[in-house]
Design a protein around this motif. Structure first.
Motif, mmCIF file in Angstrom:
data_model
loop_
_atom_site.group_PDB
_atom_site.id
_atom_site.type_symbol
_atom_site.label_atom_id
_atom_site.label_comp_id
_atom_site.label_asym_id
_atom_site.label_seq_id
_atom_site.Cartn_x
_atom_site.Cartn_y
_atom_site.Cartn_z
ATOM 1 N N GLY A 166 0.813 -1.213 0.000
ATOM 2 C CA GLY A 166 0.000 0.000 0.000
ATOM 3 C C GLY A 166 0.836 1.247 0.000
ATOM 4 N N GLU A 323 3.676 8.471 -8.575
ATOM 5 C CA GLU A 323 2.407 8.308 -7.869
ATOM 6 C C GLU A 323 1.539 9.562 -7.979
ATOM 7 N N HIS A 329 -0.445 4.264 -11.438
ATOM 8 C CA HIS A 329 0.720 3.977 -10.599
ATOM 9 C C HIS A 329 0.573 2.676 -9.812
ATOM 10 N N GLN A 330 1.609 1.900 -9.823
ATOM 11 C CA GLN A 330 1.635 0.673 -9.025
ATOM 12 C C GLN A 330 2.688 0.833 -7.937
ATOM 13 N N HIS A 331 2.310 0.475 -6.715
ATOM 14 C CA HIS A 331 3.292 0.594 -5.627
ATOM 15 C C HIS A 331 4.435 -0.383 -5.853
ATOM 16 N N GLU A 332 5.628 0.089 -5.573
ATOM 17 C CA GLU A 332 6.807 -0.749 -5.757
ATOM 18 C C GLU A 332 7.635 -0.784 -4.487
#
Lengths: 348, 348
Positions: A166, A323, A329-332
């Motif tokens: 998250g 973000e 956007h994908q959390h990395e």
DNA sequence: TTGTATGCGTTATCAA
DNA sequence: TTGATAACGCATACAA
């Protein structure tokens, strides 16, 4: 010495608004706003008049009002653990490089390892509606961070990771770093090693210890011979204190090498040993952590576990900017690899 | 190594306002505001209802709106020359201590010795209507500072002074510092001394040089034997480069001592000499400036000109707070006295 | 190309 | 004790 010069106070300061500028230039309020935000939609003549009026009145756009209306700010913030530790300011330099490229300002806030102060800053930044926050948290699992995220403010954790997802994080593998340090010392023949660091509430201190223990176990050496030497903080001063305690130990029980949780401790420890007439690494080998610039310049050039400081910051800033700008956007979770830099303090 | 974890994005984030809270709690907007700002004027029962609603909605006060209305912020800012130099972060620590006591947040901005970046930050801070600004300026005479003052924002100059009054400043006597360093070296018998520092655009570099020259002249030694060795920046790296140049000089013309414009240079210089197998102070005595914590922990404990770093910041913050709060505020120019700390790098 | 009107979220004043 | 309402300064949609 204190020289005081007393002067009369400067005159009253009339703060002018777009309305004042409009009146002075003999145009409407909207036109002034256009000069500010879409100059191309204003005729050169009136634009010049407006700009002159702005200069005359010393007009300064009120960012609060702009932001209230626009809902967005041009500011990023980095809440760091310890501003006096060059490691974090190097990370900040990496962040700032990217922030500047995106035409954003970076505000640095120093939590000084205090959860309360950290919360104060995070709350304040949330109220300010900054565009995004980077934070090296006192505790990455703290609900304080969740609050920020739930408030809709993009946040990236720097130099730590989070068990729950998250959120983006950029860190360096601290367990591996601890492992590298201990393996190096064992390779050099040390059979009794101290781990100098604390307080254990600091995640970096714990993780590096875990890595150290892991590597130690694999050597088959007696567990009791990897000893913890707790410090109250990760500072040069605490390093000196650790040195005093180290030399206070009977020779039999004294470790032949020390792995310090950061370079500040290592430098303090080193300094105390040299001052006390001991030799490094002959009397005590030392490995630090971070490889700050001062490590190589130390009394005895310090072996240290290097982290990609600037890159850490730069990558974190990139993730934060993505973000804020990218709806997809994908959390990395980015984890960099540390590297042992061997110098005189362990090589002799 | 880079591990990427991809997660679905968090849900939409509904930002709630006092209006939403009022609706949820079944009260009026004004009552919510009262709960926020004068809780005593609201009955315990409704207050509880409102607070519950705020918690449920994850309400966060919008500081922009508050500030727009109130005209004032709860923020101080320190624009510093170089965040990676421990001297400035120590000054910042002194500022923060006072700021926290006054319940103010401190934002640090790093100008990195760039006038453009400094102006960018000052403009941004002015637009944000921060309560006050502390700045160690690239150029204290720059009109950029006057603009800030004319905009009615209290400003204090830190670690520099200004020829024109109209502003508070807190500094340390850099000429005296330069003088102390040179007098110490001459006392130790040196007759050929290098001043390592630059660029000359940095005021501290100039003032320390002026003091050095003044002291040198009084000794009656040939003027040509106090030589300038210019550097591109005040960094450890540039100190190393200066070391290379120093050792490149023919022995006849080589100085027997160096006075460095700050400790970072001195540490770099020291490091290069040691690495090259030279001895300090026998081959070259070194005096630094600032007496940062790392000076005492150096390869050879470094003699340095000490400045009261934390006090500098604390006093500056006090003056700033006085200016914001006290209508009868008088601008002051506070000058502290530096002190030479002699260690092995000059004593042998 | 320029002007007018509205609302962002908050606080403060006043009336109820 | 609580509610309604008017700013704060700006940006924008829309009208002129």
């Amino acid at each position: 010495m204190t020289v005081s010069t007393r002067d009369p106070r400067g005159g009253a300061v009339p703060r002018s608004s777009v309305k004042d500028v409009a009146a002075a230039a003999g145009v409407s309020l909207g036109t002034v706003s256009n000069v500010l935000n879409r100059p191309d939609r204003v005729s050169p003549a009136t634009r010049a008049r407006v700009e002159q009026a702005m200069a005359d009145l010393g007009f300064v756009r009120n960012e609060s009002a702009r932001q209230l209306r626009a809902g967005t700010s041009r500011t990023l913030a980095y809440v760091l653990l310890d501003a006096t530790n060059p490691f974090f300011t190097d990370v900040a330099a990496g962040i700032e490089e990217r922030a500047e490229a995106a035409d954003l300002s970076l505000f640095m806030c120093n939590s000084s390892n205090s959860a309360a102060r950290e919360k104060g800053y995070l709350d304040h930044l949330a109220e300010q509606r900054v565009q995004g926050i980077l934070v090296t948290p006192v505790d990455p699992e703290s609900p304080t961070l969740d609050e920020v995220i739930q408030r809709g403010i993009p946040l990236v954790v720097v130099d730590r990771t989070r068990s729950r997802p998250g959120v983006c994080s950029v860190s360096v593998d601290d367990e591996l770093g601890g492992r590298l340090a201990v393996e190096h010392l064992v390779d050099r023949g040390h059979q009794r090693v101290a781990y100098v660091g604390g307080p254990a509430t600091i995640g970096q201190v714990r993780d590096r210890w875990v890595g150290a223990v892991g590597a130690w176990r694999e050597t088959g050496l007696p567990e009791a011979d990897l000893v913890q030497m707790a410090t109250a903080a990760l500072t040069v001063e605490e390093g000196r204190r650790a040195g005093e305690r180290m030399l206070g130990l009977p020779t039999r029980r004294r470790p032949t090498a020390a792995f310090c949780a950061n370079d500040l401790l290592a430098l303090g420890l080193l300094q105390h040993l040299i001052t006390s007439g001991r030799r490094v690494p002959e009397d005590l080998a030392i490995v630090g952590y971070d490889d700050i610039d001062f490590a190589a310049a130390a009394a005895v050039p310090l072996s240290s576990v290097r982290q990609p400081r600037q890159l850490l910051g730069a990558r974190a800033a990139e993730l934060l900017l993505d973000e804020t700008a990218n709806p997809a956007h994908q959390h990395e979770r980015v984890v960099f690899t540390p590297e042992l830099v061997a110098r005189t303090s362990t090589l002799g």
